[in-house]
Design a protein around this motif. Sequence first.
Motif, mmCIF file in Angstrom:
data_model
loop_
_atom_site.group_PDB
_atom_site.id
_atom_site.type_symbol
_atom_site.label_atom_id
_atom_site.label_comp_id
_atom_site.label_asym_id
_atom_site.label_seq_id
_atom_site.Cartn_x
_atom_site.Cartn_y
_atom_site.Cartn_z
ATOM 1 N N PHE A 102 0.866 -1.179 0.000
ATOM 2 C CA PHE A 102 0.000 0.000 0.000
ATOM 3 C C PHE A 102 0.904 1.231 0.000
ATOM 4 O O PHE A 102 1.865 1.299 0.775
ATOM 5 C CB PHE A 102 -0.892 0.024 1.244
ATOM 6 N N ASP A 155 1.185 5.771 -0.603
ATOM 7 C CA ASP A 155 0.487 7.039 -0.748
ATOM 8 C C ASP A 155 1.497 8.175 -0.704
ATOM 9 O O ASP A 155 2.523 8.088 -0.015
ATOM 10 C CB ASP A 155 -0.549 7.230 0.358
ATOM 11 N N ASN A 200 -6.939 3.029 2.227
ATOM 12 C CA ASN A 200 -5.507 3.321 2.157
ATOM 13 C C ASN A 200 -5.068 4.202 3.335
ATOM 14 O O ASN A 200 -4.131 4.986 3.231
ATOM 15 C CB ASN A 200 -5.187 4.036 0.831
#
Length: 218
Positions: free
Chosen positions: A77, A79, A195
């Motif tokens: 994951f 970001d 997320n």
Amino acid sequence: MKYKVEWKYKLKGNEDVHFTSDWIDGESALQVGEDIERSGKGKDVIYYDEIGTSWSTKEMRKLLTEVEEDPHDITVFFDGGFNKETNQAGLGAVIYFKQGKKKYRIRANELFDEMDNNNEAEYAAIYFTVNLLEEMGVHHMSCEFKGDSQVVLKQLEGEWPCYEESLNRWLDRIEEKIKKLGILPRYTPIPRNENKEADKLAGQALEGKFISSRMQVI
């Protein structure tokens, strides 16, 4: 890594019939192949991975023994958070993987300077995660990358064009590193609320709070 099993079944008085399984995990594939061979109803059992490499049952047993000690079943994951006032990007990465019979989670973040926009921050976040995979010793393995930036993920897949020169430079770096490691990437867009871990890490980096942890997941 997922595998499929192919084998031949001979009907009385007829030619061989070829069968192929769905994509399944390595242990299940080996179990299927061994059952077919023990039954005596199939022959020429071959195992294929997602890259196209093939093995016999004996080779598959050895492969799974070796793979068991390496990081595998990897889900990433990522970001990127962007501060337009400082042109800084906070990068967040959460990596779930198995090693042996145990499951682990790595959480890490980093701060990058001289960013232009949020999309560049997302690219930098993926590059950051791929470098973490290299540090873990990940190679010749399928990895799923999950993020909430559909634009970046579709550009990485090659489905959407990328016209910005700065983003293309990141794209080239990422593709070069992935090719070097022999990683087979799968890019999966997810909603922002799925997320949260990576998003929080990116935000903490922008606040000057840096995280680097590895823990077993129960």
